[in-house]
Design an enzyme around this catalytic site. Sequence first.
Site, PDB file in Angstrom:
ATOM      1  N   ARG A 182       0.847  -1.210   0.000  1.00 23.50           N
ATOM      2  CA  ARG A 182       0.000   0.000   0.000  1.00 23.50           C
ATOM      3  C   ARG A 182       0.873   1.247   0.000  1.00 23.50           C
ATOM      4  NH1 ARG A 182      -3.696  -1.225   4.978  1.00 23.50           N
ATOM      5  NH2 ARG A 182      -1.731  -2.213   5.495  1.00 23.50           N
ATOM      6  N   ARG A 243      -4.543 -14.377   4.042  1.00 18.44           N
ATOM      7  CA  ARG A 243      -5.883 -14.784   4.460  1.00 18.44           C
ATOM      8  C   ARG A 243      -6.634 -15.257   3.229  1.00 18.44           C
ATOM      9  NH1 ARG A 243      -4.121 -15.076   8.869  1.00 18.44           N
ATOM     10  NH2 ARG A 243      -4.798 -14.026  10.757  1.00 18.44           N
ATOM     11  N   GLU A 272     -12.282 -21.313   5.948  1.00 17.70           N
ATOM     12  CA  GLU A 272     -11.592 -22.303   6.770  1.00 17.70           C
ATOM     13  C   GLU A 272     -12.235 -22.449   8.152  1.00 17.70           C
ATOM     14  OE1 GLU A 272      -7.655 -20.206   6.625  1.00 17.70           O
ATOM     15  OE2 GLU A 272      -7.748 -20.328   8.815  1.00 17.70           O
ATOM     16  N   HIS A 290      -3.442 -23.905   7.635  1.00 17.42           N
ATOM     17  CA  HIS A 290      -3.141 -22.662   8.361  1.00 17.42           C
ATOM     18  C   HIS A 290      -2.088 -22.918   9.463  1.00 17.42           C
ATOM     19  CE1 HIS A 290      -4.965 -18.514   9.530  1.00 17.42           C
ATOM     20  NE2 HIS A 290      -3.677 -18.558   9.809  1.00 17.42           N
TER      21      HIS A 290
HETATM   22  C1  DGY Z   1      -1.629 -15.068  12.422  1.00 16.32           C
HETATM   23  O1  DGY Z   1      -0.900 -14.922  13.401  1.00 16.32           O
HETATM   24  O2  DGY Z   1      -2.275 -14.150  11.918  1.00 16.32           O
HETATM   25  C2  DGY Z   1      -1.716 -16.434  11.868  1.00 16.32           C
HETATM   26  O3  DGY Z   1      -2.299 -16.456  10.622  1.00 16.32           O
HETATM   27  C3  DGY Z   1      -2.500 -17.311  12.829  1.00 16.32           C
HETATM   28  O4  DGY Z   1      -3.832 -16.890  12.852  1.00 16.32           O
END
Ligand code: DGY
Length: 329
Positions: A182, A243, A272, A290
């Site tokens: 950004r 994400r 998820e 994850h």
């Molecule tokens: C974070 O720390 O954001 C990892 O993705 C675990 O949620």
Amino acid sequence: MSTFTVKPKVLVARQIFPEGLLRLEEVAQIDYNDQALPLTPAELSQRIAGVDAALVTGSERIDATALANANQLKIVSNIAVGFNNFDIAFMTKKKVMATNTPEVLTDTTADMGFMLLMAAARRLTESEHWLRAGHWKNWSLAGMMGVDIHHTTIGIMGMGRIGQAIAKRALAFGMTVIYYNRRRLPLDIEQECQARYVSQEELLRQADHVMLVMPYTQENHHLIGQTELAMMKPTATLVNLARGGIVDENALIEALKNKRIFSAGLDVYEGEPNINPGLLEVPNIVLAPHIGSATKKTRLAMMHLAIDNLIAGLSNQRPLNLINEELWT
Ligand code: DGY
């Protein structure tokens, strides 16, 4: 650490390591969800109502529903660096401090990004499944050919701490680093990472390997969709360490099926822990549940940092990783 005359109440919304629970029990009365499953939104809202602080993970959504009856809540401490599970505007309105756990997981998560990149580029899980299924009869010159990582170009989208740590790993592989963020990074950091700032489109068109490491916001929902995948090289890989919602999974499935891109590596998913069934059907993808920060050392450090933040907030001290800083000023 301060001691309280009347012990405050703390909700520990997910299972944590025993040493963390011991620390908290010294200073607070604990309402502990010791089940492996997260609380439902209704349970979370009910149990958060009577506490002064809550320790949560990225699985708990802290929003108007969760905070509906939270009248004495001072702080919610996330055991995660990402905080898209927090409605920060609402928390700030309710004067609830929000904290996260940056830095302690940077290198572990960067390692994971690089591992996904290497596994996707060199078809590691695909070839292992093939071997386990008994298909390997002969070594062959053209068997399970991947694409190179060394001396190629990596495009990093999101050049925060983890992005920079990935760039440094890439340099050791002789890679050229381009990035989009950004905000453009200060010159000294660009020089340290030997990274060149480019537009998003330039990055997608030039990179041999695209790595997504940016925070998830409303603005970048499905940022990588059909159009963006079509810009990528057919030999390119895509890794999502950020994400799930950043990638349009259906568009990715189509791009992988049609060999629009070479392969992908995912650690995060839009729904998820539910996985889009289409992802399970394409072979040219590496799927991890994850686990970007999942080493014992790092997860312990995340838990302790989150507890430090929580205890600071309860003791009316400024938590180290306060997100809604305006509550302090
Ligand atoms: C974070 O720390 O954001 C990892 O993705 C675990 O949620």
